[in-house]
Design a protein around this motif. Sequence first.
Motif, PDB file in Angstrom:
ATOM      1  N   ASN A  26      10.430  -9.247  -6.805  1.00 55.29           N
ATOM      2  CA  ASN A  26      11.059  -7.912  -6.354  1.00 55.29           C
ATOM      3  C   ASN A  26      12.288  -7.872  -7.471  1.00 55.29           C
ATOM      4  O   ASN A  26      13.230  -8.325  -7.332  1.00 55.29           O
ATOM      5  CB  ASN A  26      11.460  -7.896  -5.061  1.00 55.29           C
ATOM      6  N   ILE A  27      11.840  -6.866  -8.626  1.00 62.71           N
ATOM      7  CA  ILE A  27      13.141  -6.959  -9.545  1.00 62.71           C
ATOM      8  C   ILE A  27      13.215  -5.384 -10.210  1.00 62.71           C
ATOM      9  O   ILE A  27      12.334  -4.658  -9.652  1.00 62.71           O
ATOM     10  CB  ILE A  27      12.348  -7.670 -10.585  1.00 62.71           C
ATOM     11  N   VAL A  28      14.524  -5.370 -10.704  1.00 63.91           N
ATOM     12  CA  VAL A  28      14.715  -3.865 -11.185  1.00 63.91           C
ATOM     13  C   VAL A  28      15.286  -4.049 -12.670  1.00 63.91           C
ATOM     14  O   VAL A  28      15.641  -5.019 -13.123  1.00 63.91           O
ATOM     15  CB  VAL A  28      16.203  -3.432 -10.301  1.00 63.91           C
ATOM     16  N   CYS A  29      15.138  -2.915 -13.393  1.00 64.10           N
ATOM     17  CA  CYS A  29      15.422  -2.836 -14.558  1.00 64.10           C
ATOM     18  C   CYS A  29      17.092  -2.801 -14.805  1.00 64.10           C
ATOM     19  O   CYS A  29      17.761  -1.774 -14.218  1.00 64.10           O
ATOM     20  CB  CYS A  29      15.022  -1.597 -15.408  1.00 64.10           C
ATOM     21  N   LYS A  85       9.201  -7.664 -23.560  1.00 63.86           N
ATOM     22  CA  LYS A  85      10.032  -8.923 -23.288  1.00 63.86           C
ATOM     23  C   LYS A  85       9.158  -9.866 -22.328  1.00 63.86           C
ATOM     24  O   LYS A  85       8.991  -9.535 -21.392  1.00 63.86           O
ATOM     25  CB  LYS A  85      11.392  -8.679 -22.515  1.00 63.86           C
ATOM     26  N   GLU A  86       8.962 -11.155 -22.851  1.00 61.57           N
ATOM     27  CA  GLU A  86       7.986 -12.020 -22.230  1.00 61.57           C
ATOM     28  C   GLU A  86       9.133 -13.302 -21.791  1.00 61.57           C
ATOM     29  O   GLU A  86       9.483 -13.972 -22.267  1.00 61.57           O
ATOM     30  CB  GLU A  86       6.966 -12.544 -22.954  1.00 61.57           C
ATOM     31  N   ILE A  87       9.458 -13.096 -20.317  1.00 59.00           N
ATOM     32  CA  ILE A  87      10.443 -14.000 -19.763  1.00 59.00           C
ATOM     33  C   ILE A  87       9.727 -14.671 -18.335  1.00 59.00           C
ATOM     34  O   ILE A  87       9.007 -13.714 -17.739  1.00 59.00           O
ATOM     35  CB  ILE A  87      11.657 -13.306 -19.701  1.00 59.00           C
ATOM     36  N   ASP A  88      10.048 -15.715 -17.969  1.00 59.25           N
ATOM     37  CA  ASP A  88       9.603 -16.425 -16.967  1.00 59.25           C
ATOM     38  C   ASP A  88      10.698 -15.958 -15.940  1.00 59.25           C
ATOM     39  O   ASP A  88      11.708 -16.279 -15.999  1.00 59.25           O
ATOM     40  CB  ASP A  88       9.939 -17.852 -17.173  1.00 59.25           C
ATOM     41  N   ASN A 145      11.065   4.047 -15.315  1.00 57.81           N
ATOM     42  CA  ASN A 145      11.881   4.994 -15.871  1.00 57.81           C
ATOM     43  C   ASN A 145      11.788   4.880 -17.294  1.00 57.81           C
ATOM     44  O   ASN A 145      11.443   5.733 -18.060  1.00 57.81           O
ATOM     45  CB  ASN A 145      13.269   4.895 -15.503  1.00 57.81           C
ATOM     46  N   CYS A 146      11.892   3.835 -17.832  1.00 57.84           N
ATOM     47  CA  CYS A 146      12.164   3.829 -19.312  1.00 57.84           C
ATOM     48  C   CYS A 146      10.749   2.665 -19.794  1.00 57.84           C
ATOM     49  O   CYS A 146      10.642   2.516 -20.895  1.00 57.84           O
ATOM     50  CB  CYS A 146      13.168   2.645 -19.872  1.00 57.84           C
ATOM     51  N   PHE A 147      10.074   2.293 -19.032  1.00 55.09           N
ATOM     52  CA  PHE A 147       8.565   1.660 -18.951  1.00 55.09           C
ATOM     53  C   PHE A 147       8.808   0.384 -20.047  1.00 55.09           C
ATOM     54  O   PHE A 147       8.009  -0.294 -20.414  1.00 55.09           O
ATOM     55  CB  PHE A 147       7.602   2.496 -20.016  1.00 55.09           C
ATOM     56  N   SER A 148      10.010  -0.392 -19.858  1.00 59.26           N
ATOM     57  CA  SER A 148      10.219  -1.772 -20.417  1.00 59.26           C
ATOM     58  C   SER A 148       9.327  -2.602 -19.413  1.00 59.26           C
ATOM     59  O   SER A 148       9.266  -2.201 -18.633  1.00 59.26           O
ATOM     60  CB  SER A 148      11.402  -2.310 -20.541  1.00 59.26           C
ATOM     61  N   GLN A 149       8.822  -3.816 -20.154  1.00 61.93           N
ATOM     62  CA  GLN A 149       8.007  -4.515 -19.340  1.00 61.93           C
ATOM     63  C   GLN A 149       8.164  -6.056 -19.548  1.00 61.93           C
ATOM     64  O   GLN A 149       8.900  -6.533 -20.516  1.00 61.93           O
ATOM     65  CB  GLN A 149       6.516  -4.610 -20.191  1.00 61.93           C
ATOM     66  N   VAL A 150       7.988  -6.740 -18.510  1.00 62.88           N
ATOM     67  CA  VAL A 150       8.227  -8.253 -18.286  1.00 62.88           C
ATOM     68  C   VAL A 150       7.016  -9.007 -17.510  1.00 62.88           C
ATOM     69  O   VAL A 150       6.242  -8.199 -17.074  1.00 62.88           O
ATOM     70  CB  VAL A 150       9.590  -8.462 -17.644  1.00 62.88           C
ATOM     71  N   TRP A 151       6.903 -10.222 -17.741  1.00 62.13           N
ATOM     72  CA  TRP A 151       5.902 -10.991 -17.206  1.00 62.13           C
ATOM     73  C   TRP A 151       6.680 -11.999 -16.349  1.00 62.13           C
ATOM     74  O   TRP A 151       7.642 -12.626 -16.537  1.00 62.13           O
ATOM     75  CB  TRP A 151       5.045 -11.529 -18.160  1.00 62.13           C
ATOM     76  N   GLY A 152       5.915 -12.245 -15.085  1.00 62.95           N
ATOM     77  CA  GLY A 152       6.505 -13.317 -14.134  1.00 62.95           C
ATOM     78  C   GLY A 152       4.965 -13.480 -13.085  1.00 62.95           C
ATOM     79  O   GLY A 152       4.082 -13.074 -13.015  1.00 62.95           O
ATOM     80  N   LYS A 153       5.423 -14.480 -12.139  1.00 63.55           N
ATOM     81  CA  LYS A 153       4.804 -14.628 -11.189  1.00 63.55           C
ATOM     82  C   LYS A 153       4.448 -13.361 -10.225  1.00 63.55           C
ATOM     83  O   LYS A 153       5.289 -12.500 -10.134  1.00 63.55           O
ATOM     84  CB  LYS A 153       5.130 -15.781 -10.069  1.00 63.55           C
ATOM     85  N   SER A 154       3.510 -13.439  -9.358  1.00 59.73           N
ATOM     86  CA  SER A 154       3.018 -12.212  -8.724  1.00 59.73           C
ATOM     87  C   SER A 154       3.924 -12.049  -7.624  1.00 59.73           C
ATOM     88  O   SER A 154       4.396 -12.973  -6.802  1.00 59.73           O
ATOM     89  CB  SER A 154       1.684 -12.032  -8.049  1.00 59.73           C
TER      90      SER A 154
END
Length: 265
Positions: A251-254, A194-197, A239-248
């Motif tokens: 601090n995020i959680v699934c 999932k590629e999201i800002d 845990n589920c290895f879902s992936q996202v993109w954003g700035k460096s």
Amino acid sequence: MAEISEETYKIFETAYAFFNARLFEGALPKCLITFQRQSRLMGYVSFNRWKNKQHESIDELAINPEYFANFPLTEILQTLCHEMTHVWQAHFGSPTRNGYHNQEWSRKMISLGLMPSSTGKPGGKTVGQGMLDYVIEGGLFESAVKDIIREGFELIWFDTVSIIPKPPSQTASKNVSLSSVAADTLSVSSNHVKEIDLGVDMDAFTTAIEQSLLSDLPCEIVTSRPKKASSKTKYYCTNCFSQVWGKSGLNIVCGTCIKPYIQDT
């Protein structure tokens, strides 16, 4: 005749046991060895990843089989020992941040006959986030790998759909680990990404992140991979290895697992 899966994985269990005895004095715990085709990743260790009904936990050591067909057996075993050194440090040493190869890890690698190098060649930095390595002539690893091959150790099955380029035949990179080869042709399936800002404030998830990091069964992943340049940073769920993109530095959680996303290095 052994079943196909059994004989394929048994080969790496045999290699793990052999190098454990020869290089680590038999001190490393058993771990579950798997094959994983993750983008730009040659091998990793996921600590306490598996658990049984008796609540016993075990580490996972994964190797990317897409490299088997195009790389010498010595270099495949080199990557196995690279990851085994991470297992040693996790149980007997002091790892630092996720994916970072510190001085303790570097010194252990050198003692085993593998020289850490940020370039995969002599003269590179010996610590860092994306660390490669090459064989030290006359070292313990070189002797051990010659013995295991002399005893008849070999791979039986090879992935025929390999998308990894063959290594260059320059003398300077003769003993470079397969971890040092840039696998820029690898890509992640769009079905799993999932590629999201993510340029938003995620402070509301701080408590959940802290709780998950204090879990009794941490799942830290240490990888061996080449460096890459990118305008965005990839994060993945532990845990589920879902992936996202954003700035460096986010601090995020699934939202599904309530587990922290780890910044890909």
